[in-house]
Motif scaffolding. Sequence first.
Motif, PDB file in Angstrom:
ATOM      1  N   UNK A   1       2.450  10.885   8.724  1.00 40.27           N
ATOM      2  CA  UNK A   1       1.629  12.026   8.340  1.00 40.27           C
ATOM      3  C   UNK A   1       0.155  11.654   8.263  1.00 40.27           C
ATOM      4  N   UNK A   2      -0.128  10.384   7.959  1.00 36.28           N
ATOM      5  CA  UNK A   2      -1.509   9.931   7.833  1.00 36.28           C
ATOM      6  C   UNK A   2      -1.672   8.600   8.561  1.00 36.28           C
ATOM      7  N   UNK A   3      -2.790   8.436   9.206  1.00 38.95           N
ATOM      8  CA  UNK A   3      -3.086   7.189   9.889  1.00 38.95           C
ATOM      9  C   UNK A   3      -3.250   6.069   8.858  1.00 38.95           C
ATOM     10  N   UNK A   4      -2.749   4.904   9.206  1.00 40.73           N
ATOM     11  CA  UNK A   4      -2.813   3.763   8.287  1.00 40.73           C
ATOM     12  C   UNK A   4      -3.173   2.514   9.068  1.00 40.73           C
ATOM     13  N   UNK A   5      -4.151   1.795   8.550  1.00 43.09           N
ATOM     14  CA  UNK A   5      -4.563   0.534   9.151  1.00 43.09           C
ATOM     15  C   UNK A   5      -4.099  -0.594   8.238  1.00 43.09           C
ATOM     16  N   UNK A   6      -3.030  -1.303   8.601  1.00 41.88           N
ATOM     17  CA  UNK A   6      -2.505  -2.352   7.718  1.00 41.88           C
ATOM     18  C   UNK A   6      -3.462  -3.520   7.536  1.00 41.88           C
ATOM     19  N   UNK A   7      -4.408  -3.696   8.436  1.00 38.88           N
ATOM     20  CA  UNK A   7      -5.351  -4.803   8.309  1.00 38.88           C
ATOM     21  C   UNK A   7      -6.375  -4.540   7.213  1.00 38.88           C
TER      22      UNK A   7
ATOM     23  N   UNK B   1       0.860  -1.177   0.000  1.00 37.30           N
ATOM     24  CA  UNK B   1       0.000   0.000   0.000  1.00 37.30           C
ATOM     25  C   UNK B   1       0.901   1.234   0.000  1.00 37.30           C
ATOM     26  N   UNK B   2       0.442   2.308  -0.640  1.00 37.81           N
ATOM     27  CA  UNK B   2       1.194   3.569  -0.656  1.00 37.81           C
ATOM     28  C   UNK B   2       0.742   4.418   0.522  1.00 37.81           C
ATOM     29  N   UNK B   3       1.645   4.647   1.467  1.00 38.97           N
ATOM     30  CA  UNK B   3       1.284   5.331   2.715  1.00 38.97           C
ATOM     31  C   UNK B   3       2.317   6.396   3.044  1.00 38.97           C
ATOM     32  N   UNK B   4       1.840   7.592   3.386  1.00 41.02           N
ATOM     33  CA  UNK B   4       2.722   8.641   3.889  1.00 41.02           C
ATOM     34  C   UNK B   4       2.815   8.455   5.391  1.00 41.02           C
TER      35      UNK B   4
ATOM     36  N   UNK C   1       9.201  -6.002   9.221  1.00 38.62           N
ATOM     37  CA  UNK C   1       9.739  -4.688   9.563  1.00 38.62           C
ATOM     38  C   UNK C   1       9.110  -3.541   8.782  1.00 38.62           C
ATOM     39  N   UNK C   2       8.211  -3.853   7.840  1.00 36.84           N
ATOM     40  CA  UNK C   2       7.599  -2.810   7.013  1.00 36.84           C
ATOM     41  C   UNK C   2       6.098  -3.085   6.918  1.00 36.84           C
ATOM     42  N   UNK C   3       5.325  -2.376   7.730  1.00 37.76           N
ATOM     43  CA  UNK C   3       3.913  -2.703   7.881  1.00 37.76           C
ATOM     44  C   UNK C   3       3.114  -2.521   6.592  1.00 37.76           C
ATOM     45  N   UNK C   4       3.512  -1.587   5.749  1.00 40.37           N
ATOM     46  CA  UNK C   4       2.773  -1.353   4.510  1.00 40.37           C
ATOM     47  C   UNK C   4       3.143  -2.356   3.424  1.00 40.37           C
ATOM     48  N   UNK C   5       4.238  -3.091   3.605  1.00 45.17           N
ATOM     49  CA  UNK C   5       4.668  -4.111   2.655  1.00 45.17           C
ATOM     50  C   UNK C   5       3.821  -5.361   2.861  1.00 45.17           C
ATOM     51  N   UNK C   6       2.960  -5.652   1.891  1.00 46.17           N
ATOM     52  CA  UNK C   6       2.019  -6.755   2.042  1.00 46.17           C
ATOM     53  C   UNK C   6       2.575  -8.087   1.541  1.00 46.17           C
TER      54      UNK C   6
ATOM     55  N   UNK D   1      -6.046  -1.447   5.061  1.00 50.14           N
ATOM     56  CA  UNK D   1      -5.482  -0.581   4.041  1.00 50.14           C
ATOM     57  C   UNK D   1      -5.963   0.846   4.123  1.00 50.14           C
ATOM     58  N   UNK D   2      -6.864   1.132   5.048  1.00 53.01           N
ATOM     59  CA  UNK D   2      -7.394   2.490   5.171  1.00 53.01           C
ATOM     60  C   UNK D   2      -6.275   3.480   5.500  1.00 53.01           C
ATOM     61  N   UNK D   3      -6.290   4.630   4.818  1.00 42.85           N
ATOM     62  CA  UNK D   3      -5.246   5.642   4.978  1.00 42.85           C
ATOM     63  C   UNK D   3      -4.246   5.643   3.849  1.00 42.85           C
ATOM     64  N   UNK D   4      -4.272   4.611   3.020  1.00 41.21           N
ATOM     65  CA  UNK D   4      -3.365   4.528   1.873  1.00 41.21           C
ATOM     66  C   UNK D   4      -3.863   5.431   0.746  1.00 41.21           C
ATOM     67  N   UNK D   5      -2.955   5.853  -0.117  1.00 38.32           N
ATOM     68  CA  UNK D   5      -3.298   6.717  -1.240  1.00 38.32           C
ATOM     69  C   UNK D   5      -3.079   6.019  -2.581  1.00 38.32           C
ATOM     70  N   UNK D   6      -2.819   4.722  -2.535  1.00 36.64           N
ATOM     71  CA  UNK D   6      -2.600   3.959  -3.761  1.00 36.64           C
ATOM     72  C   UNK D   6      -1.890   2.661  -3.441  1.00 36.64           C
ATOM     73  N   UNK D   7      -1.325   2.052  -4.461  1.00 37.60           N
ATOM     74  CA  UNK D   7      -0.590   0.795  -4.288  1.00 37.60           C
ATOM     75  C   UNK D   7       0.706   0.852  -5.078  1.00 37.60           C
ATOM     76  N   UNK D   8       1.632  -0.019  -4.698  1.00 39.25           N
ATOM     77  CA  UNK D   8       2.874  -0.170  -5.461  1.00 39.25           C
ATOM     78  C   UNK D   8       3.043  -1.622  -5.862  1.00 39.25           C
ATOM     79  N   UNK D   9       3.317  -1.835  -7.149  1.00 40.54           N
ATOM     80  CA  UNK D   9       3.684  -3.139  -7.674  1.00 40.54           C
ATOM     81  C   UNK D   9       5.117  -3.036  -8.190  1.00 40.54           C
ATOM     82  N   UNK D  10       6.048  -3.667  -7.498  1.00 46.36           N
ATOM     83  CA  UNK D  10       7.452  -3.683  -7.912  1.00 46.36           C
ATOM     84  C   UNK D  10       7.826  -5.106  -8.297  1.00 46.36           C
ATOM     85  N   UNK D  11       8.549  -5.250  -9.398  1.00 46.43           N
ATOM     86  CA  UNK D  11       8.815  -6.569  -9.932  1.00 46.43           C
ATOM     87  C   UNK D  11      10.255  -7.003  -9.819  1.00 46.43           C
TER      88      UNK D  11
END
Length: 632
Positions: A484-490, A478-481, A527-532, A492-502
């Motif tokens: 600066x912004x609340x994020x719920x990793x369970x 998930x793309x999260x600042x 170690x990286x909560x937004x990394x799914x 995804x609320x608070x995210x502003x988009x997604x990242x797909x890296x290959x």
Amino acid sequence: MLSSLFTVATFAASALASWEGNINFQSPSLRHRSLGLDVPKIQKRQSLQARQAPANFTDSQLNFTHGVASGDPWAYSVILWTRLAPSLASDNSNVTVSGYVPVYSHETEQYIQASRHRVCATWKIASDPQLTKIVDSGTAYTTSDIDFTIKVEAGHLQPFTTYYYQFTQCGTNNRSPLGRTKSSPTDDDDTQQIGLAVYSCSNFPNGYFNAYGNAARKDHVDYVVHLGDYIYETSTGVLGRDPRATNPGRSIETLYDYRTRIAQYRTDLDLLLSHQNFAWIAVWDDHEEANNGYRDGFSAMNNTEQSFIQSGGVSVDQRKMNAVRAYFEWMPIRQVDMDDNLRIWRTFRMGKLMDLIMLDTRNYDRSITDLNWNTDYMYLIRNDASRSLMGSAQENWFYKELINSQKRGATWRIIGNQIVFSRVNISSWFGTLANPYNEDQWDGYQANRNRTFKTMYDYGLNNNVMLAGDSHANWVSDLVWLDEHQYNPATGEGSVGVEFAGTAVTSTGFGGTISSANNQSRYLVRDNTELQWNEGYYRGYFELHIGKDRIDAQYFGMPTVATRNPLEISLGNFSVMNGANHLTRPVAGGVVESGSIQTGSVQMTNLTYNTMNGTWAVRNDFNQMFITYPRA
């Protein structure tokens, strides 16, 4: 008399069109004096020397040495490419522009074996594979000055339509392979679905480019997106002994070197197959020039007198010039801006469905990066406001493109960039460190990343999808600042988009066994909560299937790249819904083949798909397997 004059004028106009028809005589920049070609001088040589001296090759020696390619699709035109040459090898000239020489041509080195007569090819593009329904055609010349490459713009196309094309040596039956391409939708088309195959990091000596061929054989996508590291500048192996040894057998720096290395990569049959069947949208990463490039140098080449002497008299600027010229000659891409020879960043507007914004976070105007000897310094300045991955011109253009994309009503903003955008704490790789980040990624340019996030959040930009390569591993986030912004990793609320890296086509990943690689992925996900999801064992690629309501990302791993084979394993499937701005839960349906996932399980099946015959099997004999192909 009047008729004769008309005939002469018509011939002259046709000849001029044939020179101007080859875009590479204007590439990489006609107006940038140090890179522009002296076309009138080349024309004069062709007309005079052919009568004054014997040619150094004959027309019967000419062949289409590296297949065909197409790229940069627009709604009404597309770029077509081939090479018609007397030899597989590039000319051995390393001539460069210097001093008072105003523009580039082979006359700047008097002893060069320059072609003394032009090479001529006709081309046509049609709506049917038999090439009977021709929509455009033309004639183009080429010479040794541009490595006998031919690049033309085919027009008069209909939007989002499949076409077939072919080149023919003038006056002969010598034809190139038949190519297939596709135009893009118009800006306001109501296109419902677009498929992309996304690649990065193809290192020739590391293995066979099976990933390119697999997507071509399946034929489920519309275009290929390449995020860079199309070639590598380093050297491995011994020619004549090792089957994938690099040519030249040294790190490349000169114009001849870069041309020769790209030409070698284009002998891989799966890469040829991909180019032949899809229009490519490509940008470079660092290795098209050199590792960890930035505006003033590279990790192994500083902009100093000592570095200049060690490199045999090649400066940083000259090396960049050589790399850029060879890349534009060999890749099916357009001139973005004739006043800006290094600009490759550009946008493809594909109907109301999506804008594909392609960035250059490496070579254009990047602030100093981690060069191996300054890592601690990079950590200290990582948040300096002046630091930029793109330079001010590109950065401001990027933010405007994002804003204008939403204003014009595009559903999705797909951002093709080279390096992982999301925060990645990598301290688990090395133990507890004062610097837990890779400063060569966006982590080393936090102010630039914060400005990007601020634009997305402040303007309420939805459906942002970052694409990345470079890391030789798979990352879905998930793309999260953060902070600066609340994020719920369970949820995804608070995210502003997604990242797909290959991951890489062939370049080395985490290494070791699949078990050890998956252990490393577990640490990274922890170690990286937004990394799914993270996975670093397999080489491969991913496909994006973009629709009005959702995007589905399908990741594929190659069981082995030690041999050429058509096999792949589905590693995981991920979705994001229109307006959600985060990955759909449960992520990947809760199950992936390999790596580590935040919530869910890893279930290793080794269920392998054969893209050549469409069969499935559970395989465990990859190291012994070798499959023979028909030639592409």
